[in-house]
Design a protein around this motif. Structure first.
Motif, PDB file in Angstrom:
ATOM      1  N   ARG A  92      64.813 112.380  11.882  1.00  0.00           N
ATOM      2  CA  ARG A  92      64.189 112.640  10.313  1.00  0.00           C
ATOM      3  C   ARG A  92      65.214 113.308   9.308  1.00  0.00           C
ATOM      4  O   ARG A  92      64.313 113.534   8.309  1.00  0.00           O
ATOM      5  CB  ARG A  92      62.791 113.074  10.586  1.00  0.00           C
ATOM      6  CG  ARG A  92      61.917 112.134  11.464  1.00  0.00           C
ATOM      7  CD  ARG A  92      60.510 112.255  11.191  1.00  0.00           C
ATOM      8  NE  ARG A  92      59.950 113.632  12.323  1.00  0.00           N
ATOM      9  CZ  ARG A  92      58.726 113.639  12.625  1.00  0.00           C
ATOM     10  NH1 ARG A  92      58.037 112.758  12.070  1.00  0.00           N
ATOM     11  NH2 ARG A  92      58.385 114.696  13.474  1.00  0.00           N
ATOM     12  N   GLU A 128      62.944 112.683   6.001  1.00  0.00           N
ATOM     13  CA  GLU A 128      62.123 113.475   5.327  1.00  0.00           C
ATOM     14  C   GLU A 128      62.555 114.719   4.791  1.00  0.00           C
ATOM     15  O   GLU A 128      62.113 115.348   3.856  1.00  0.00           O
ATOM     16  CB  GLU A 128      61.064 113.985   6.683  1.00  0.00           C
ATOM     17  CG  GLU A 128      60.088 112.950   7.049  1.00  0.00           C
ATOM     18  CD  GLU A 128      59.046 113.361   8.254  1.00  0.00           C
ATOM     19  OE1 GLU A 128      59.204 114.732   8.549  1.00  0.00           O
ATOM     20  OE2 GLU A 128      58.702 112.660   8.698  1.00  0.00           O
ATOM     21  N   LYS A 173      63.594 119.475   1.464  1.00  0.00           N
ATOM     22  CA  LYS A 173      62.317 118.364   1.723  1.00  0.00           C
ATOM     23  C   LYS A 173      62.571 117.528   0.620  1.00  0.00           C
ATOM     24  O   LYS A 173      62.654 117.589  -0.514  1.00  0.00           O
ATOM     25  CB  LYS A 173      60.944 119.059   1.697  1.00  0.00           C
ATOM     26  CG  LYS A 173      59.868 118.028   1.992  1.00  0.00           C
ATOM     27  CD  LYS A 173      58.529 118.658   1.899  1.00  0.00           C
ATOM     28  CE  LYS A 173      57.383 117.888   2.122  1.00  0.00           C
ATOM     29  NZ  LYS A 173      57.512 116.337   2.463  1.00  0.00           N
TER      30      LYS A 173
END
Length: 175
Positions: A92, A128, A173
């Motif tokens: 991710r 992500e 992020k």
């Protein structure tokens, strides 16, 4: 941001210009603590033309280039590039592998725009977070990324030509 440059996806024909940008940028940023010989060796190994062409063609990688004007202008010059893809062991997390701009084009917003383009592409791939590595002694680079929302998540030591260098892992992020 700044006008006067254009960003587009790289093609395999850009490999030599990408290597040239990397060499100029690395010498400007790293000669002071790595030395010119070490920098040349790194560029020759890490930016080998066949390897760059393979990365540009790889579907899981995103390579964008910035040119000093419209990409259709015959006299446009490649002034920067960014390369993103998967982080090897965490599905991710995307990896910002490379981001360099010719020193004579620093401060024009090119690096910021290239970074944003890579982050958008990585987020579209389902990542992500975005992670990158930067030499701790590269204060300009560390400051650049931290001012764009990246936070220190770890550090490691990289061995180059028999010397050890602290490398920061920074992460952000994606939104």
């Amino acid at each position: 941001m700044e006008t006067g440059f254009a960003i587009r996806e790289a093609d395999a024909g850009n490999a030599e210009a990408i290597q040239s940008v990397a060499r100029e940028s690395w010498h400007a940023a790293y000669d002071g603590f790595l030395g010119a010989g070490t920098v040349d060796g790194i560029i020759d190994e890490w930016y080998a033309l066949d390897s760059l062409r393979s990365s540009i063609r790889a579907s899981e990688h995103h390579v964008f280039v910035a040119t000093n004007g419209s990409p259709t202008r015959e006299d446009s010059r490649l002034v920067g590039f960014v390369h993103g893809g998967p982080w090897t062991d965490e599905p991710r997390i995307g990896h910002l592998m490379r981001l360099y701009v010719r020193p004579d084009s620093w401060g024009r917003g090119i690096g910021t725009d290239l970074l944003e383009r890579a982050e958008i592409a990585l987020e579209a791939d389902g990542y992500e977070r975005c992670r990158l590595e930067v030499f701790a002694r590269n204060e300009d680079g560390v400051g650049f990324y931290e001012s764009r929302g990246y936070e220190r998540c770890d550090d490691v030591f990289e061995e180059l030509d028999g010397a050890s260098y602290r490398v920061l892992l920074l992460e952000k992020k994606l939104e």
